[in-house]
Design a protein around this motif. Sequence first.
Motif, PDB file in Angstrom:
ATOM      1  N   GLY A  46       0.869  -1.389   0.007  1.00  0.00           N
ATOM      2  CA  GLY A  46       0.110   0.090   0.037  1.00  0.00           C
ATOM      3  C   GLY A  46       0.703   1.290  -0.101  1.00  0.00           C
ATOM      4  O   GLY A  46       0.678   2.247  -0.943  1.00  0.00           O
ATOM      5  N   GLY A  47       1.748   1.205   0.864  1.00  0.00           N
ATOM      6  CA  GLY A  47       2.908   2.579   1.012  1.00  0.00           C
ATOM      7  C   GLY A  47       3.567   2.421  -0.118  1.00  0.00           C
ATOM      8  O   GLY A  47       3.912   3.715  -0.675  1.00  0.00           O
ATOM      9  N   THR A  48       3.860   1.550  -0.957  1.00  0.00           N
ATOM     10  CA  THR A  48       4.613   1.587  -2.155  1.00  0.00           C
ATOM     11  C   THR A  48       3.999   2.426  -3.244  1.00  0.00           C
ATOM     12  O   THR A  48       4.375   3.280  -4.096  1.00  0.00           O
ATOM     13  CB  THR A  48       5.209   0.141  -2.654  1.00  0.00           C
ATOM     14  OG1 THR A  48       6.020  -0.395  -1.493  1.00  0.00           O
ATOM     15  CG2 THR A  48       5.973   0.372  -3.912  1.00  0.00           C
ATOM     16  N   LEU A 103      -3.095   3.231  11.764  1.00  0.00           N
ATOM     17  CA  LEU A 103      -2.045   3.927  11.964  1.00  0.00           C
ATOM     18  C   LEU A 103      -1.295   4.281  10.509  1.00  0.00           C
ATOM     19  O   LEU A 103      -1.214   5.469  10.443  1.00  0.00           O
ATOM     20  CB  LEU A 103      -0.777   3.240  12.645  1.00  0.00           C
ATOM     21  CG  LEU A 103       0.477   3.860  13.156  1.00  0.00           C
ATOM     22  CD1 LEU A 103      -0.166   4.909  14.218  1.00  0.00           C
ATOM     23  CD2 LEU A 103       1.344   2.696  13.994  1.00  0.00           C
ATOM     24  N   PHE A 104      -1.164   3.343   9.677  1.00  0.00           N
ATOM     25  CA  PHE A 104      -0.526   3.685   8.590  1.00  0.00           C
ATOM     26  C   PHE A 104      -1.439   4.707   7.528  1.00  0.00           C
ATOM     27  O   PHE A 104      -0.897   5.441   6.710  1.00  0.00           O
ATOM     28  CB  PHE A 104      -0.194   2.206   7.603  1.00  0.00           C
ATOM     29  CG  PHE A 104       0.725   1.567   8.574  1.00  0.00           C
ATOM     30  CD1 PHE A 104       1.866   1.865   9.101  1.00  0.00           C
ATOM     31  CD2 PHE A 104       0.532   0.295   8.161  1.00  0.00           C
ATOM     32  CE1 PHE A 104       2.569   1.245   9.742  1.00  0.00           C
ATOM     33  CE2 PHE A 104       1.372  -0.590   8.930  1.00  0.00           C
ATOM     34  CZ  PHE A 104       2.415  -0.203   9.703  1.00  0.00           C
ATOM     35  N   GLY A 127      -4.564   7.728   1.643  1.00  0.00           N
ATOM     36  CA  GLY A 127      -4.841   7.085   2.712  1.00  0.00           C
ATOM     37  C   GLY A 127      -5.381   5.697   2.884  1.00  0.00           C
ATOM     38  O   GLY A 127      -4.820   4.855   3.423  1.00  0.00           O
ATOM     39  N   VAL A 128      -6.500   5.697   2.146  1.00  0.00           N
ATOM     40  CA  VAL A 128      -7.152   4.541   1.864  1.00  0.00           C
ATOM     41  C   VAL A 128      -6.306   3.327   1.284  1.00  0.00           C
ATOM     42  O   VAL A 128      -6.208   2.216   1.660  1.00  0.00           O
ATOM     43  CB  VAL A 128      -8.520   4.475   1.033  1.00  0.00           C
ATOM     44  CG1 VAL A 128      -9.167   3.258   0.712  1.00  0.00           C
ATOM     45  CG2 VAL A 128      -9.342   5.266   2.142  1.00  0.00           C
ATOM     46  N   VAL A 129      -5.764   3.803  -0.015  1.00  0.00           N
ATOM     47  CA  VAL A 129      -4.686   2.956  -0.643  1.00  0.00           C
ATOM     48  C   VAL A 129      -3.661   2.378   0.170  1.00  0.00           C
ATOM     49  O   VAL A 129      -3.171   1.219  -0.031  1.00  0.00           O
ATOM     50  CB  VAL A 129      -4.068   3.932  -1.712  1.00  0.00           C
ATOM     51  CG1 VAL A 129      -2.786   3.291  -2.470  1.00  0.00           C
ATOM     52  CG2 VAL A 129      -5.106   3.899  -2.757  1.00  0.00           C
ATOM     53  N   PRO A 157     -14.285   1.916   7.802  1.00  0.00           N
ATOM     54  CA  PRO A 157     -13.770   2.732   8.896  1.00  0.00           C
ATOM     55  C   PRO A 157     -12.517   3.456   8.661  1.00  0.00           C
ATOM     56  O   PRO A 157     -12.215   4.505   8.946  1.00  0.00           O
ATOM     57  CB  PRO A 157     -13.338   1.686  10.067  1.00  0.00           C
ATOM     58  CG  PRO A 157     -14.244   0.722   9.829  1.00  0.00           C
ATOM     59  CD  PRO A 157     -14.422   0.606   8.167  1.00  0.00           C
ATOM     60  N   ILE A 158     -11.558   2.790   7.809  1.00  0.00           N
ATOM     61  CA  ILE A 158     -10.377   3.753   7.499  1.00  0.00           C
ATOM     62  C   ILE A 158     -10.933   4.908   6.537  1.00  0.00           C
ATOM     63  O   ILE A 158     -10.337   5.963   6.726  1.00  0.00           O
ATOM     64  CB  ILE A 158      -9.505   2.688   6.509  1.00  0.00           C
ATOM     65  CG1 ILE A 158      -9.031   1.550   7.287  1.00  0.00           C
ATOM     66  CG2 ILE A 158      -8.365   3.433   5.846  1.00  0.00           C
ATOM     67  CD1 ILE A 158      -8.069   0.490   6.538  1.00  0.00           C
ATOM     68  N   LEU A 159     -11.706   4.616   5.581  1.00  0.00           N
ATOM     69  CA  LEU A 159     -12.210   5.826   4.659  1.00  0.00           C
ATOM     70  C   LEU A 159     -12.724   6.899   5.590  1.00  0.00           C
ATOM     71  O   LEU A 159     -12.542   8.239   5.465  1.00  0.00           O
ATOM     72  CB  LEU A 159     -13.299   5.284   3.625  1.00  0.00           C
ATOM     73  CG  LEU A 159     -14.001   6.376   3.040  1.00  0.00           C
ATOM     74  CD1 LEU A 159     -13.104   7.115   2.129  1.00  0.00           C
ATOM     75  CD2 LEU A 159     -15.237   5.858   2.120  1.00  0.00           C
ATOM     76  N   LEU A 160     -13.643   6.390   6.647  1.00  0.00           N
ATOM     77  CA  LEU A 160     -14.085   7.571   7.561  1.00  0.00           C
ATOM     78  C   LEU A 160     -13.002   8.250   8.191  1.00  0.00           C
ATOM     79  O   LEU A 160     -12.955   9.519   8.337  1.00  0.00           O
ATOM     80  CB  LEU A 160     -15.187   6.749   8.404  1.00  0.00           C
ATOM     81  CG  LEU A 160     -15.823   7.639   9.515  1.00  0.00           C
ATOM     82  CD1 LEU A 160     -16.978   8.406   8.486  1.00  0.00           C
ATOM     83  CD2 LEU A 160     -16.491   6.827  10.563  1.00  0.00           C
ATOM     84  N   GLY A 161     -11.988   7.596   8.857  1.00  0.00           N
ATOM     85  CA  GLY A 161     -11.052   8.283   9.618  1.00  0.00           C
ATOM     86  C   GLY A 161     -10.561   9.013   8.599  1.00  0.00           C
ATOM     87  O   GLY A 161     -10.007  10.225   9.103  1.00  0.00           O
TER      88      GLY A 161
END
Lengths: 213, 213, 213
Positions: A46-48, A103-104, A127-129, A157-161
């Motif tokens: 994801g981070g890549t 966190l990520f 962020g989601v990716v 939840p990730i999208l929301l945050g």
Amino acid sequence: MLPVEYLTMAGMAGSAAFAITAVFAAPRGMDLFGISVLAVIAAIGGGTIRDLILDVPVFWSLDLSVIWVALIAGLIATYARRLLSRKEAVALVLYIDGLGASLFSIQAVHKVWDLQFGLPMAPVLLGVVTGIGGGILRDVLTQRPTLLVSRELYAIPILLGCALYSGVLSWAPEHAENAAIAFVALIFLMRSAAITWNIEVPRWLTTGDQLPS
Amino acid sequence: MLPVEYLTMAGMAGSAAFAITAVFAAPRGMDLFGISVLAVIAAIGGGTIRDLILDVPVFWSLDLSVIWVALIAGLIATYARRLLSRKEAVALVLYIDGLGASLFSIQAVHKVWDLQFGLPMAPVLLGVVTGIGGGILRDVLTQRPTLLVSRELYAIPILLGCALYSGVLSWAPEHAENAAIAFVALIFLMRSAAITWNIEVPRWLTTGDQLPS
Amino acid sequence: MLPVEYLTMAGMAGSAAFAITAVFAAPRGMDLFGISVLAVIAAIGGGTIRDLILDVPVFWSLDLSVIWVALIAGLIATYARRLLSRKEAVALVLYIDGLGASLFSIQAVHKVWDLQFGLPMAPVLLGVVTGIGGGILRDVLTQRPTLLVSRELYAIPILLGCALYSGVLSWAPEHAENAAIAFVALIFLMRSAAITWNIEVPRWLTTGDQLPS
């Protein structure tokens, strides 16, 4: 320990959990090499993708420790699988995986915002990716249905945050630091609730019937 | 011919073999366009991912000959498939494919090392990506199990060769040139042995039973 | 309206159609989040891969409107699916999808040519990637056979148009503008004919029998 050291430790634990989910996803008979590659891809995928799109050096090229963590976690998980197949162990990995994803993804929103890249939408998107990209690559490479098509409460939840944090960075940047902690906690709690009570995405948010294709 | 010309020829042969494996992987009824795209992706996919991560110009943008080679090899293989379905022809393509994978992955280690990118681990990682990335993309696009999940002895020799070469570059850079030749040969011989005697990854290196998912 | 405004509108319509095909491809029970991600990936995936390879800022980071269009089109299509499952509506989306693919691939050839990147082959290659990349990612993520392996007449018109336009840019650049319009029209008409009369790729352009794998 200093707060930043807690953060580093949480990040390491999250990367290890990402890697261990790759061992869970590995089909029967997969060899240690394949599992290691899969563990590394789950941990850094994801981070890549995020860093390639941002056109900044991929994060692991500057600090290889995440790759070591992924390799070692994957190796231990492969040989300790009898232990890990215990229900409590699986749940523990899922909770830490949820912490890592929280966190990520919030860290990613922050990074993209700092670079002033495609505001205000790209931070949320990336962020989601960052949070789910590694897991999706893992599933594509093992021919499992990706979490995009499952009804598990994982990505919402990730999208929301990420969206809420992006809003704070936009309209109340002076609260950014507290907001980051709050939204990591929010995502983690929502995800934990989903794991604990096996909560699925509510039906009105899903496609009821298959569409023509 | 000069040594460098042998190297160029081996690289061309390897790219052609990568492209022909795409024709082997193509499901019944696939059209010539799809096969051509698949052949090109199999030939350049691994190196393209490597160059994107390195943030250098993708190698084929500077010299398009590899794309011509992949297109022509894919075209010939499609129409000569009756010939190519002979057991000896399949084996020949697999051997040349093994030679290509050896050559490209060791070259990739060298390239990453020269750029001082994420030493000492990124060269090994990107060497492996260069050697197997195109094949994995080919398999994902045709919905075949990727070589990551198969027990064929394909990626482990590449990993071994890249790690050893990375070690030489680290501790005995004065032997780099000879080591490069030796490790290309090592990977190729291991892969050839695997093709000839149908060697699989030993069972103790695999996950025996499926893990909980 | 000025011509450039028509172009912008056609591009928006094309992006919306790309996004709606993601809703068509979504398997039963997929949630709104997954559909939205899929819609965005279908709309921007091809151009994103192109821009990563070109090493230029991804197009949507400079103008986020395409992402809004994809999100809104995906959302409407999800809840209006009963309407959209009508045969005429499906056909309309397919025609607009064809228009988008024509437009985006010819624009991509132009962009790559302007950057003098890997002439004369990379413009054709990246034109095709731009036209079909989003759809391929969409299919991989939903475990559908990608259009590369189907016999639908989709990618061949795009390849033809991009190759012809690349030829004009090479040998008769003074006619580039008219040629661009002509080849967008050509691709769109070929694709429309394929939708209307259900034309498949002719058999002599396909692999008859499966090859050894």
